[in-house]
Design a protein around this motif. Structure first.
Motif, PDB file in Angstrom:
ATOM      1  N   ASP A  65      20.819 -12.440  10.008  1.00 18.08           N
ATOM      2  CA  ASP A  65      19.849 -12.779  11.051  1.00 18.08           C
ATOM      3  C   ASP A  65      18.539 -12.052  10.737  1.00 18.08           C
ATOM      4  O   ASP A  65      18.499 -10.822  10.731  1.00 18.08           O
ATOM      5  CB  ASP A  65      20.390 -12.353  12.413  1.00 18.08           C
ATOM      6  N   GLU A  66      17.470 -12.794  10.475  1.00 20.51           N
ATOM      7  CA  GLU A  66      16.221 -12.165  10.029  1.00 20.51           C
ATOM      8  C   GLU A  66      15.648 -11.217  11.071  1.00 20.51           C
ATOM      9  O   GLU A  66      15.188 -10.120  10.734  1.00 20.51           O
ATOM     10  CB  GLU A  66      15.184 -13.226   9.661  1.00 20.51           C
ATOM     11  N   GLU A  67      15.666 -11.611  12.341  1.00 19.55           N
ATOM     12  CA  GLU A  67      15.154 -10.723  13.384  1.00 19.55           C
ATOM     13  C   GLU A  67      16.014  -9.466  13.490  1.00 19.55           C
ATOM     14  O   GLU A  67      15.513  -8.363  13.684  1.00 19.55           O
ATOM     15  CB  GLU A  67      15.099 -11.456  14.730  1.00 19.55           C
ATOM     16  N   GLY A  68      17.319  -9.668  13.358  1.00 21.20           N
ATOM     17  CA  GLY A  68      18.219  -8.518  13.366  1.00 21.20           C
ATOM     18  C   GLY A  68      17.961  -7.603  12.184  1.00 21.20           C
ATOM     19  O   GLY A  68      17.990  -6.374  12.308  1.00 21.20           O
ATOM     20  N   ALA A  69      17.679  -8.206  11.030  1.00 16.22           N
ATOM     21  CA  ALA A  69      17.387  -7.417   9.828  1.00 16.22           C
ATOM     22  C   ALA A  69      16.129  -6.578  10.022  1.00 16.22           C
ATOM     23  O   ALA A  69      16.070  -5.409   9.619  1.00 16.22           O
ATOM     24  CB  ALA A  69      17.224  -8.345   8.629  1.00 16.22           C
ATOM     25  N   LYS A  70      15.123  -7.170  10.654  1.00 17.84           N
ATOM     26  CA  LYS A  70      13.881  -6.432  10.914  1.00 17.84           C
ATOM     27  C   LYS A  70      14.140  -5.251  11.849  1.00 17.84           C
ATOM     28  O   LYS A  70      13.604  -4.155  11.643  1.00 17.84           O
ATOM     29  CB  LYS A  70      12.834  -7.370  11.524  1.00 17.84           C
ATOM     30  N   PHE A  71      14.956  -5.485  12.859  1.00 19.44           N
ATOM     31  CA  PHE A  71      15.276  -4.407  13.801  1.00 19.44           C
ATOM     32  C   PHE A  71      16.066  -3.306  13.096  1.00 19.44           C
ATOM     33  O   PHE A  71      15.841  -2.111  13.317  1.00 19.44           O
ATOM     34  CB  PHE A  71      16.055  -4.968  14.990  1.00 19.44           C
ATOM     35  N   LEU A  73      15.938  -2.455   9.914  1.00 17.43           N
ATOM     36  CA  LEU A  73      15.042  -1.684   9.053  1.00 17.43           C
ATOM     37  C   LEU A  73      14.123  -0.786   9.876  1.00 17.43           C
ATOM     38  O   LEU A  73      13.808   0.341   9.467  1.00 17.43           O
ATOM     39  CB  LEU A  73      14.230  -2.630   8.167  1.00 17.43           C
ATOM     40  N   ALA A  74      13.696  -1.273  11.039  1.00 18.91           N
ATOM     41  CA  ALA A  74      12.875  -0.442  11.929  1.00 18.91           C
ATOM     42  C   ALA A  74      13.682   0.748  12.439  1.00 18.91           C
ATOM     43  O   ALA A  74      13.184   1.877  12.506  1.00 18.91           O
ATOM     44  CB  ALA A  74      12.364  -1.278  13.098  1.00 18.91           C
ATOM     45  N   ARG A  75      14.946   0.495  12.776  1.00 14.69           N
ATOM     46  CA  ARG A  75      15.808   1.569  13.287  1.00 14.69           C
ATOM     47  C   ARG A  75      16.037   2.635  12.214  1.00 14.69           C
ATOM     48  O   ARG A  75      15.979   3.839  12.499  1.00 14.69           O
ATOM     49  CB  ARG A  75      17.140   0.968  13.744  1.00 14.69           C
ATOM     50  N   VAL A  76      16.277   2.196  11.004  1.00 15.90           N
ATOM     51  CA  VAL A  76      16.469   3.138   9.897  1.00 15.90           C
ATOM     52  C   VAL A  76      15.214   3.992   9.695  1.00 15.90           C
ATOM     53  O   VAL A  76      15.289   5.215   9.543  1.00 15.90           O
ATOM     54  CB  VAL A  76      16.820   2.378   8.596  1.00 15.90           C
ATOM     55  N   ALA A  77      14.052   3.332   9.712  1.00 14.73           N
ATOM     56  CA  ALA A  77      12.792   4.059   9.516  1.00 14.73           C
ATOM     57  C   ALA A  77      12.575   5.090  10.617  1.00 14.73           C
ATOM     58  O   ALA A  77      12.177   6.234  10.349  1.00 14.73           O
ATOM     59  CB  ALA A  77      11.626   3.074   9.478  1.00 14.73           C
ATOM     60  N   HIS A  78      12.837   4.707  11.855  1.00 13.27           N
ATOM     61  CA  HIS A  78      12.637   5.640  12.971  1.00 13.27           C
ATOM     62  C   HIS A  78      13.621   6.807  12.904  1.00 13.27           C
ATOM     63  O   HIS A  78      13.241   7.962  13.124  1.00 13.27           O
ATOM     64  CB  HIS A  78      12.785   4.899  14.308  1.00 13.27           C
ATOM     65  N   TYR A  79      14.872   6.509  12.595  1.00 12.67           N
ATOM     66  CA  TYR A  79      15.872   7.585  12.549  1.00 12.67           C
ATOM     67  C   TYR A  79      15.514   8.609  11.474  1.00 12.67           C
ATOM     68  O   TYR A  79      15.556   9.826  11.714  1.00 12.67           O
ATOM     69  CB  TYR A  79      17.270   7.010  12.289  1.00 12.67           C
ATOM     70  N   SER A 190      -0.526  -8.552  13.085  1.00 12.31           N
ATOM     71  CA  SER A 190       0.791  -9.198  13.083  1.00 12.31           C
ATOM     72  C   SER A 190       1.080  -9.924  11.769  1.00 12.31           C
ATOM     73  O   SER A 190       2.222  -9.948  11.299  1.00 12.31           O
ATOM     74  CB  SER A 190       0.903 -10.180  14.254  1.00 12.31           C
ATOM     75  N   GLU A 191       0.052 -10.490  11.161  1.00 10.88           N
ATOM     76  CA  GLU A 191       0.258 -11.207   9.903  1.00 10.88           C
ATOM     77  C   GLU A 191       0.615 -10.240   8.776  1.00 10.88           C
ATOM     78  O   GLU A 191       1.526 -10.495   7.978  1.00 10.88           O
ATOM     79  CB  GLU A 191      -1.008 -11.991   9.539  1.00 10.88           C
ATOM     80  N   VAL A 192      -0.096  -9.114   8.733  1.00 11.12           N
ATOM     81  CA  VAL A 192       0.192  -8.090   7.721  1.00 11.12           C
ATOM     82  C   VAL A 192       1.591  -7.515   7.945  1.00 11.12           C
ATOM     83  O   VAL A 192       2.362  -7.316   6.999  1.00 11.12           O
ATOM     84  CB  VAL A 192      -0.865  -6.966   7.769  1.00 11.12           C
ATOM     85  N   ALA A 193       1.915  -7.259   9.206  1.00 10.68           N
ATOM     86  CA  ALA A 193       3.230  -6.705   9.537  1.00 10.68           C
ATOM     87  C   ALA A 193       4.348  -7.661   9.139  1.00 10.68           C
ATOM     88  O   ALA A 193       5.389  -7.237   8.618  1.00 10.68           O
ATOM     89  CB  ALA A 193       3.305  -6.406  11.033  1.00 10.68           C
ATOM     90  N   ALA A 199       8.777  -8.313   2.920  1.00  7.63           N
ATOM     91  CA  ALA A 199       8.896  -7.615   1.634  1.00  7.63           C
ATOM     92  C   ALA A 199      10.028  -6.594   1.672  1.00  7.63           C
ATOM     93  O   ALA A 199      10.770  -6.434   0.692  1.00  7.63           O
ATOM     94  CB  ALA A 199       7.573  -6.931   1.297  1.00  7.63           C
ATOM     95  N   LYS A 200      10.178  -5.905   2.792  1.00  3.03           N
ATOM     96  CA  LYS A 200      11.259  -4.919   2.912  1.00  3.03           C
ATOM     97  C   LYS A 200      12.628  -5.587   2.826  1.00  3.03           C
ATOM     98  O   LYS A 200      13.558  -5.048   2.212  1.00  3.03           O
ATOM     99  CB  LYS A 200      11.130  -4.145   4.228  1.00  3.03           C
ATOM    100  N   ILE A 201      12.744  -6.755   3.433  1.00  9.57           N
ATOM    101  CA  ILE A 201      14.021  -7.481   3.388  1.00  9.57           C
ATOM    102  C   ILE A 201      14.319  -7.946   1.962  1.00  9.57           C
ATOM    103  O   ILE A 201      15.420  -7.748   1.442  1.00  9.57           O
ATOM    104  CB  ILE A 201      13.991  -8.677   4.361  1.00  9.57           C
ATOM    105  N   LEU A 202      13.329  -8.543   1.315  1.00 12.93           N
ATOM    106  CA  LEU A 202      13.528  -9.044  -0.051  1.00 12.93           C
ATOM    107  C   LEU A 202      13.831  -7.909  -1.023  1.00 12.93           C
ATOM    108  O   LEU A 202      14.634  -8.063  -1.948  1.00 12.93           O
ATOM    109  CB  LEU A 202      12.281  -9.805  -0.508  1.00 12.93           C
ATOM    110  N   ALA A 203      13.195  -6.764  -0.802  1.00 10.04           N
ATOM    111  CA  ALA A 203      13.390  -5.629  -1.707  1.00 10.04           C
ATOM    112  C   ALA A 203      14.801  -5.063  -1.632  1.00 10.04           C
ATOM    113  O   ALA A 203      15.226  -4.350  -2.544  1.00 10.04           O
ATOM    114  CB  ALA A 203      12.376  -4.533  -1.394  1.00 10.04           C
ATOM    115  N   ARG A 204      15.523  -5.375  -0.571  1.00  6.86           N
ATOM    116  CA  ARG A 204      16.919  -4.939  -0.504  1.00  6.86           C
ATOM    117  C   ARG A 204      17.737  -5.601  -1.615  1.00  6.86           C
ATOM    118  O   ARG A 204      18.694  -5.018  -2.115  1.00  6.86           O
ATOM    119  CB  ARG A 204      17.535  -5.308   0.852  1.00  6.86           C
TER     120      ARG A 204
END
Length: 468
Positions: A65-71, A73-79, A190-193, A199-204
């Motif tokens: 799930d792309e939205e889930g994947a974004k969340f 990665l955000a959670r990992v970054a924050h932790y 928002s476009e840059v984000a 890119a973060k998802i693809l880099a996985r």
């Protein structure tokens, strides 16, 4: 006389180590092996966007799930920003116990506020309420921590050569923090984000797929800078605690100490500049990071053998001696299980030299992801355990030495075995990564358990000693 130690710096050390234990404990509790325990105490069994796939009892490279994947990665970054903040606070408190002329209580109070803001904002935003307020609190905390770093730099008047290595590392660390602020500011647009998150998802799957995104490159440079320099600073603080072999510059030890400190400074500069350059030049600059890291690690290894000598037997009775051996072993382990595997992977990335096919081939997708994840975890664990040994160095207790050794042995075993998990599995087509992996379940996890017991016991001993 009894009673609680009223030394405010010691209080900050207690707060720092307590925050570290709580934060790491939270991360462990939320890991897949503890799904059953979470359910029994009313916590969510599965987190939004988690990589764990309960249908096959294994982890995907990223959530489907792309939205889930974004969340996720955000959670990992924050932790990890929260963990980084706590460790930086712990480093400053440890240094403050030795150099109160540089790190006053006022500075530690400011750093504590920044740490609490960062941790609270990160954890609540990531796990409880994904709202702007908590994210704003997180950002405010990081800004306060950056300010405390600047204040430390302004107050730091070098009194010996080792101070220069710390000052240079701090300047470069602040530079890395500024790059991190730039990365974070990308979310204003928002476009840059959107491009950055993609890119973060693809880099996985393949880091080459993230190279075209400028923000991803800046993030990669930021990450390398912060981790490399923070671990180096922790090592230097450990050297500070023990002391380098005495001798005038005419003396052999004095000359070697001077040369090795100059090499540390050179290594810091090369490592930071190579990391910064990834932002602008991508994979070409990324290739420079490996030799730059080797220079830095070589210099700290030399320095670790110029400290005041303690016998190995003494380390089982005297925690300061344990720190001495911990710093030496930590440097040796860094060479053997971070630098050497990193060089092997870098050499084999695009040519089938040590791996066949080349490591960037899609048949190695899981291995490369495991390597990238494991590589950073090894460094962070090494950083944390070395900081723990610095804290224990003043505790006059055989138990502190015993449990410090338990923490150290667990860390050394887990980090060594993690390389088997990362690199010893055969290549093959993509499939979810099972948690029953042989290397993970039979070697890595037992050592992690050993390390966890040692850390928990060391924490209690430090707490008891500090509140006598």
């Amino acid at each position: 006389m009894g009673g609680v130690d009223t030394d405010p710096v010691r209080v900050h050390m207690i707060l720092a180590i307590t925050l570290a234990v709580l934060l790491v404990g939270w991360g462990v509790l939320l890991s897949p092996p503890f799904r059953g325990l979470r359910a029994s105490i009313g916590l969510p069994t599965d987190l939004p966007g988690a990589r764990f796939n309960p249908e096959v009892n294994a982890a995907e490279i990223i959530s489907k799930d792309e939205e889930g994947a974004k969340f996720f990665l955000a959670r990992v970054a924050h932790y990890y920003h929260a963990l980084f903040a706590v460790l930086l606070y712990g480093m400053l408190a440890a240094f403050g116990s030795m150099r109160k002329d540089v790190v006053g209580v006022d500075l530690l109070n400011i750093t504590l506020i920044g740490t609490i803001f960062t941790v609270t904002g990160a954890i609540v935003y990531s796990y409880i309420s994904r709202t702007f307020f908590w994210h704003g609190l997180f950002i405010s905390g990081l800004a306060i921590l950056f300010s405390s770093g600047l204040l430390t730099l302004l107050r730091f008047k070098p009194s010996k050569m080792l101070d220069l290595a710390l000052i240079v590392a701090l300047i470069l660390l602040l530079g890395g923090g500024a790059i991190g602020a730039y990365v974070g500011s990308s979310y204003i647009n928002s476009e840059v984000a959107e491009g950055f998150e993609r890119a973060k998802i693809l880099a996985r799957f393949n880091p080459d797929l993230g190279e075209d995104n400028e923000i991803w490159r800046a993030m990669t440079g930021h990450l390398h800078t912060m981790v490399a320099l923070a671990t180096t600073m922790t090592f230097l603080i450990g050297i500070y605690r023990i002391g380098i072999l005495d001798g005038k510059l005419a003396n052999l030890n004095g000359k070697l100490a001077k040369i090795s400190i100059l090499l540390v400074i050179f290594g810091e500069l090369v490592m930071a500049l190579a990391s910064y350059s990834v932002w602008f030049f991508g994979k070409i600059a990324h290739l420079i990071i490996t030799p730059a890291a080797l220079i830095l690690i070589a210099s700290t290894l030399i320095l670790s053998f110029l400290m005041h000598g303690y016998g190995l037997k003494e380390s089982f009775k005297e925690p300061k001696s344990l720190l001495f051996w911990g710093l030496r072993l930590g440097n040796i382990w860094t060479w053997a299980f971070i630098a050497l595997p990193g060089a092997i992977v870098a050499i084999s990335l695009r040519k089938p030299i040590f791996f066949n096919p080349e490591f960037r081939n899609e048949l190695w997708d899981w291995a490369e992801l495991s390597y990238n994840i494991g590589h950073w975890h090894i460094i962070v664990v090494l950083w944390g355990v070395m900081l723990l040994l610095i804290y224990l160095a003043d505790v006059r207790s055989k138990l502190a030495s015993a449990f410090g050794w338990l923490s150290l042995i667990g860390m050394l075993g887990a980090t060594a075995a993690a390389n088997l998990y990362m690199l010893a599995n055969p290549p093959g087509p993509y499939s979810p990564n099972p948690y029953s992996n042989f290397w993970l379940s039979t070697i890595v996890e037992p050592f992690l358990i050993l390390m966890s017991i040692g850390i928990a016991a060391s924490y209690l001993i430090f707490l008891i000693y500090s509140t006598k």
